[in-house]
Design a protein around this motif. Structure first.
Motif, PDB file in Angstrom:
ATOM      1  N   VAL A 174      44.536  42.319  81.142  1.00 41.50           N
ATOM      2  CA  VAL A 174      45.730  42.353  80.287  1.00 41.50           C
ATOM      3  C   VAL A 174      46.907  42.991  81.041  1.00 41.50           C
ATOM      4  O   VAL A 174      48.046  42.521  80.939  1.00 41.50           O
ATOM      5  N   ALA A 175      46.614  44.032  81.817  1.00 38.48           N
ATOM      6  CA  ALA A 175      47.691  44.686  82.585  1.00 38.48           C
ATOM      7  C   ALA A 175      48.290  43.703  83.597  1.00 38.48           C
ATOM      8  O   ALA A 175      49.511  43.618  83.755  1.00 38.48           O
ATOM      9  N   MET A 176      47.425  42.939  84.268  1.00 40.54           N
ATOM     10  CA  MET A 176      47.928  41.959  85.259  1.00 40.54           C
ATOM     11  C   MET A 176      48.729  40.865  84.556  1.00 40.54           C
ATOM     12  O   MET A 176      49.773  40.437  85.060  1.00 40.54           O
ATOM     13  N   ALA A 177      48.234  40.411  83.426  1.00 43.24           N
ATOM     14  CA  ALA A 177      48.931  39.350  82.692  1.00 43.24           C
ATOM     15  C   ALA A 177      50.308  39.835  82.240  1.00 43.24           C
ATOM     16  O   ALA A 177      51.300  39.109  82.323  1.00 43.24           O
ATOM     17  N   ARG A 178      50.368  41.075  81.794  1.00 44.71           N
ATOM     18  CA  ARG A 178      51.663  41.614  81.351  1.00 44.71           C
ATOM     19  C   ARG A 178      52.635  41.680  82.529  1.00 44.71           C
ATOM     20  O   ARG A 178      53.789  41.267  82.430  1.00 44.71           O
ATOM     21  N   GLU A 179      52.133  42.178  83.662  1.00 48.92           N
ATOM     22  CA  GLU A 179      52.990  42.299  84.845  1.00 48.92           C
ATOM     23  C   GLU A 179      53.517  40.948  85.309  1.00 48.92           C
ATOM     24  O   GLU A 179      54.647  40.838  85.785  1.00 48.92           O
ATOM     25  N   ASN A 180      52.685  39.915  85.172  1.00 50.96           N
ATOM     26  CA  ASN A 180      53.065  38.599  85.683  1.00 50.96           C
ATOM     27  C   ASN A 180      53.591  37.668  84.599  1.00 50.96           C
ATOM     28  O   ASN A 180      53.660  36.453  84.812  1.00 50.96           O
ATOM     29  N   SER A 181      53.947  38.243  83.436  1.00 54.67           N
ATOM     30  CA  SER A 181      54.499  37.451  82.319  1.00 54.67           C
ATOM     31  C   SER A 181      53.627  36.246  81.989  1.00 54.67           C
ATOM     32  O   SER A 181      54.120  35.128  81.813  1.00 54.67           O
ATOM     33  N   THR A 182      52.342  36.487  81.974  1.00 54.87           N
ATOM     34  CA  THR A 182      51.394  35.405  81.708  1.00 54.87           C
ATOM     35  C   THR A 182      50.764  35.583  80.335  1.00 54.87           C
ATOM     36  O   THR A 182      50.349  36.681  79.982  1.00 54.87           O
ATOM     37  N   GLN A 183      50.700  34.496  79.590  1.00 57.07           N
ATOM     38  CA  GLN A 183      50.021  34.539  78.296  1.00 57.07           C
ATOM     39  C   GLN A 183      48.531  34.296  78.502  1.00 57.07           C
ATOM     40  O   GLN A 183      48.158  33.423  79.296  1.00 57.07           O
ATOM     41  N   LEU A 184      47.714  35.034  77.802  1.00 60.67           N
ATOM     42  CA  LEU A 184      46.266  34.850  77.907  1.00 60.67           C
ATOM     43  C   LEU A 184      45.741  34.128  76.673  1.00 60.67           C
ATOM     44  O   LEU A 184      46.100  34.487  75.542  1.00 60.67           O
ATOM     45  N   PHE A 185      44.900  33.140  76.912  1.00 57.95           N
ATOM     46  CA  PHE A 185      44.194  32.447  75.827  1.00 57.95           C
ATOM     47  C   PHE A 185      42.712  32.434  76.197  1.00 57.95           C
ATOM     48  O   PHE A 185      42.347  31.908  77.254  1.00 57.95           O
ATOM     49  N   LEU A 186      41.891  33.012  75.348  1.00 60.95           N
ATOM     50  CA  LEU A 186      40.473  33.123  75.671  1.00 60.95           C
ATOM     51  C   LEU A 186      39.618  32.755  74.475  1.00 60.95           C
ATOM     52  O   LEU A 186      39.988  33.041  73.339  1.00 60.95           O
ATOM     53  N   ALA A 187      38.484  32.146  74.753  1.00 55.82           N
ATOM     54  CA  ALA A 187      37.523  31.869  73.688  1.00 55.82           C
ATOM     55  C   ALA A 187      36.295  32.725  73.925  1.00 55.82           C
ATOM     56  O   ALA A 187      35.873  32.906  75.068  1.00 55.82           O
ATOM     57  N   THR A 188      35.753  33.274  72.874  1.00 54.84           N
ATOM     58  CA  THR A 188      34.583  34.139  73.039  1.00 54.84           C
ATOM     59  C   THR A 188      33.699  34.111  71.806  1.00 54.84           C
ATOM     60  O   THR A 188      34.142  33.761  70.709  1.00 54.84           O
ATOM     61  N   HIS A 189      32.435  34.526  72.033  1.00 50.82           N
ATOM     62  CA  HIS A 189      31.511  34.750  70.920  1.00 50.82           C
ATOM     63  C   HIS A 189      31.143  36.232  70.871  1.00 50.82           C
ATOM     64  O   HIS A 189      30.250  36.616  70.128  1.00 50.82           O
ATOM     65  N   SER A 190      31.813  37.034  71.687  1.00 49.41           N
ATOM     66  CA  SER A 190      31.378  38.417  71.857  1.00 49.41           C
ATOM     67  C   SER A 190      32.273  39.417  71.134  1.00 49.41           C
ATOM     68  O   SER A 190      33.490  39.443  71.320  1.00 49.41           O
ATOM     69  N   GLU A 191      31.622  40.266  70.349  1.00 46.55           N
ATOM     70  CA  GLU A 191      32.347  41.323  69.642  1.00 46.55           C
ATOM     71  C   GLU A 191      32.951  42.322  70.641  1.00 46.55           C
ATOM     72  O   GLU A 191      34.055  42.824  70.440  1.00 46.55           O
ATOM     73  N   GLU A 192      32.205  42.599  71.726  1.00 47.03           N
ATOM     74  CA  GLU A 192      32.693  43.558  72.726  1.00 47.03           C
ATOM     75  C   GLU A 192      33.943  43.029  73.421  1.00 47.03           C
ATOM     76  O   GLU A 192      34.854  43.789  73.745  1.00 47.03           O
ATOM     77  N   THR A 193      33.979  41.722  73.655  1.00 50.20           N
ATOM     78  CA  THR A 193      35.160  41.135  74.293  1.00 50.20           C
ATOM     79  C   THR A 193      36.368  41.251  73.370  1.00 50.20           C
ATOM     80  O   THR A 193      37.465  41.619  73.807  1.00 50.20           O
ATOM     81  N   ILE A 194      36.164  40.953  72.101  1.00 54.48           N
ATOM     82  CA  ILE A 194      37.268  41.069  71.145  1.00 54.48           C
ATOM     83  C   ILE A 194      37.778  42.512  71.141  1.00 54.48           C
ATOM     84  O   ILE A 194      38.977  42.761  71.269  1.00 54.48           O
ATOM     85  N   GLY A 195      36.826  43.451  71.020  1.00 52.13           N
ATOM     86  CA  GLY A 195      37.209  44.869  70.983  1.00 52.13           C
ATOM     87  C   GLY A 195      37.934  45.282  72.252  1.00 52.13           C
ATOM     88  O   GLY A 195      38.927  46.021  72.196  1.00 52.13           O
ATOM     89  N   GLY A 196      37.462  44.797  73.394  1.00 52.63           N
ATOM     90  CA  GLY A 196      38.096  45.135  74.670  1.00 52.63           C
ATOM     91  C   GLY A 196      39.537  44.665  74.719  1.00 52.63           C
ATOM     92  O   GLY A 196      40.438  45.409  75.124  1.00 52.63           O
ATOM     93  N   PHE A 197      39.774  43.438  74.285  1.00 50.44           N
ATOM     94  CA  PHE A 197      41.146  42.910  74.327  1.00 50.44           C
ATOM     95  C   PHE A 197      42.049  43.582  73.283  1.00 50.44           C
ATOM     96  O   PHE A 197      43.239  43.782  73.534  1.00 50.44           O
ATOM     97  N   VAL A 198      41.484  43.924  72.137  1.00 54.12           N
ATOM     98  CA  VAL A 198      42.278  44.634  71.120  1.00 54.12           C
ATOM     99  C   VAL A 198      42.789  45.953  71.707  1.00 54.12           C
ATOM    100  O   VAL A 198      43.986  46.265  71.650  1.00 54.12           O
ATOM    101  N   GLU A 199      41.862  46.724  72.284  1.00 55.53           N
ATOM    102  CA  GLU A 199      42.243  48.034  72.825  1.00 55.53           C
ATOM    103  C   GLU A 199      43.180  47.882  74.019  1.00 55.53           C
ATOM    104  O   GLU A 199      44.148  48.639  74.164  1.00 55.53           O
ATOM    105  N   ALA A 200      42.893  46.894  74.875  1.00 58.70           N
ATOM    106  CA  ALA A 200      43.741  46.686  76.058  1.00 58.70           C
ATOM    107  C   ALA A 200      45.157  46.297  75.636  1.00 58.70           C
ATOM    108  O   ALA A 200      46.142  46.783  76.202  1.00 58.70           O
ATOM    109  N   ALA A 201      45.261  45.428  74.641  1.00 53.20           N
ATOM    110  CA  ALA A 201      46.584  44.993  74.182  1.00 53.20           C
ATOM    111  C   ALA A 201      47.345  46.171  73.568  1.00 53.20           C
ATOM    112  O   ALA A 201      48.551  46.327  73.782  1.00 53.20           O
ATOM    113  N   LYS A 202      46.621  47.013  72.814  1.00 57.22           N
ATOM    114  CA  LYS A 202      47.267  48.203  72.241  1.00 57.22           C
ATOM    115  C   LYS A 202      47.773  49.112  73.363  1.00 57.22           C
ATOM    116  O   LYS A 202      48.914  49.572  73.351  1.00 57.22           O
ATOM    117  N   ASP A 203      46.912  49.363  74.357  1.00 56.43           N
ATOM    118  CA  ASP A 203      47.275  50.259  75.457  1.00 56.43           C
ATOM    119  C   ASP A 203      48.447  49.718  76.274  1.00 56.43           C
ATOM    120  O   ASP A 203      49.301  50.472  76.730  1.00 56.43           O
TER     121      ASP A 203
END
Lengths: 310, 225
Positions: A239-268
């Motif tokens: 997420v930090a790299m995507a923000r620096e490079n003005s890149t939008q992220l689109f991801l598909a997942t079945h994992s609760e940990e992945t969702i939680g990771g991106f939620v916290e990363a986006a908040k941070d």
């Protein structure tokens, strides 16, 4: 930034609309709920100009090979495998729309082309599915560009943080045409493919994320082979790299940990997050619901399994 | 998708699970409590793509139905990004398939509770009502032979509670909710597990007549029939 999309007659989706994309978008839903078709529809705009994506991989081949299709456009891309149904995708970039049409033999921006800025967004976009994530051709194609900006140092630092490793550096061997990993605590180097699959995937994703500039980085099954403990640091770095490079992220997942990771990363990182739940009716209507980071956390804390959608 | 219940607290959840075991009750992972948090979370849950009916179970507390409906409407309007929501029979509609229905726990019409000074009504009202019936009290005590004190009958328990309420009243403490009476009962009989466990055991052991008479209204609210 892509803020919305309307889709007609693409793969399993006869009709669907999604609004409110953010900088980080995580798509969830059961198998067959339209996640992959949504990601592919986002990337379809990039296929209008049949550019190279990574190495010998063209945008169009990414979209066809994952379905074992020979041609682009293929009849199988059309809803109901009916080539007479025209695929229509309308991309919304904060009010600027770009309508794309795909017939059984042609693809094009209708009726008046596309703004240059939006064309650049599509040209910069990349799609990584599990086939590419496991393909050593990715680092072969990207290594020179990584070295040119010395992004290798950041990649090494991130891999060490995510996997608690002691990598000293990366080096490309022309002789064996393979990326070598040099550890500070070993007297020999390893080929990238000697690393675990999770680390290899992370390396390829990070290399690409470092080199992105605008556009969308679309990743399916990012978390395949990843241990849950590595996800918080990995998602934070991405997420930090995507923000620096003005890149939008689109991801598909079945994992609760992945969702939680991106939620916290986006908040941070202070970037907009959307969780997008998908559901596909028997007659091809894509329904979605979306939640921001705070709402996603709230639902999770309330005991809701947000991957299920209800 | 089955009906999903979002309840305000542990006791509410235990009561629902005991009287409607087929319903999916959401168990929070955190300690967030209160009406507003439960309502907001129910609103978000109802918005999920495959949601159907969400039941929001709130305690009456000191409020009127109009006050609670107005508060729920306000929270829903904010979280559903809608204006002018109007419930029908305590049900708010998100779209053709998705909706949220309000279930109110407690017995604000109970004259005995009012006479005891209770003015905050909640799921504990049902527990107190079961404790004050011979059939459900004896069924509960029969399975709890290790208790430090087993009331002879409901009347003796009621007499004790009235006496204790007077003592507390003289010291300026009003027992304004049945929750406090349940605390006293648990302390008096030496039931060491939580109030939610007390609720679960009490309701499960109660004879069907007692369950039906005490909890019938809540069950009808939950099942909608």
């Amino acid at each position: 930034m892509l803020t919305g999309i309307e889709i007609e007659n693409f793969r399993g989706i006869r009709k669907g609309k999604v609004d409110g994309f953010g900088a980080v978008n995580v798509v969830v839903g059961p198998n067959g709920s339209g996640k992959s078709s949504l990601l592919e529809a986002i990337f379809l705009g990039a296929a209008e100009s049949n550019q190279a994506m990574i190495g010998g991989e063209s945008v169009r081949s990414v979209l066809t090979e994952r379905h074992n299709e020979r041609n682009f456009p293929s009849v199988d891309m059309h809803y109901g495998k009916d080539g007479e149904r025209v695929i229509e995708v309308i991309y919304d970039f904060e009010g600027n729309t770009a309508p794309l049409s795909v017939t059984k033999s042609d693809i094009g921006w209708k009726p008046n082309g596309i703004q240059d800025g939006l064309r650049r967004w599509f040209a910069a976009s990349k799609f990584l599915d599990i086939r590419l994530l496991l393909d050593t051709a990715v680092e072969q194609a990207l290594w020179d560009a990584v070295l040119a900006i010395r992004a290798d140092r950041d990649i090494v630092k991130t891999l060490n943080e995510v996997y608690k490793l002691s990598i000293e550096g990366l080096s490309y061997s022309k002789h064996s045409d393979v990326l070598k990993v040099l550890f500070s605590n070993r007297n020999y180097s390893l080929n990238v493919d000697d690393l675990g699959a999770g680390m290899r995937i992370a390396l390829r994703v990070l290399m690409l994320a470092m080199l992105m500039n605008d556009g969308a980085l679309i990743i399916e099954e990012l978390d395949a082979y990843q241990h849950v403990d590595s996800m918080p640091e990995f998602t934070r770095a991405l997420v930090a790299m995507a923000r620096e490079n003005s890149t939008q992220l689109f991801l598909a997942t079945h994992s609760e940990e992945t969702i939680g990771g991106f939620v916290e990363a986006a908040k941070d990182e202070g970037v907009g997050f959307r969780l997008i739940q998908t559901s596909l009716s028997a007659d091809g209507v894509l329904e979605t619901a979306s939640f921001d980071a705070i709402q996603t956390s709230d639902l999770h804390d309330a005991g809701v399994d947000v991957r299920q959608g209800g | 998708m089955s009906v999903v219940v979002m309840a305000e607290g542990d006791v509410d959840r235990a009561v629902v699970q005991a009287i409607a075991p087929g319903m999916k009750v959401l168990i929070p992972k955190d300690q967030a409590t209160g009406r507003e948090a439960a309502t907001r979370r129910a609103a978000l849950t109802a918005k999920q793509v495959d949601s159907r009916e969400i039941l929001l179970m709130l305690d009456w507390n000191t409020h009127t139905e109009d006050q609670l409906v107005a508060e729920v409407t306000r929270v829903l309007e904010k979280n559903w990004e809608r204006r002018g929501l109007e419930p029908t029979d305590r049900r708010w509609t998100y779209d053709d398939l998705r909706s949220m229905r309000l279930v109110l726990a407690g017995t604000p019409a109970d004259q005995r509770l009012k006479a005891w000074g209770v003015d905050r009504f909640m799921a504990d009202d049902y527990l107190l009502a079961l404790c004050l019936r011979d059939d459900s009290l004896s069924a509960f005590c029969d399975g709890e032979r290790h208790l430090t004190w087993i009331p002879q009958d409901a009347a003796s328990l009621e007499a004790l509670l009235v006496e204790l309420a007077e003592v507390f009243g003289k010291r300026g403490t009003v027992l304004s909710s049945s929750k406090r009476y349940i605390h006293l009962i648990r302390a008096a009989i030496g039931f060491e597990a939580s109030r939610a466990t007390f609720a679960e055991v009490l309701i499960k052991r109660a004879p069907e007549t007692a369950r039906s008479e005490v909890l019938g209204d809540l069950r009808r609210q939950l099942t909608g029939s």
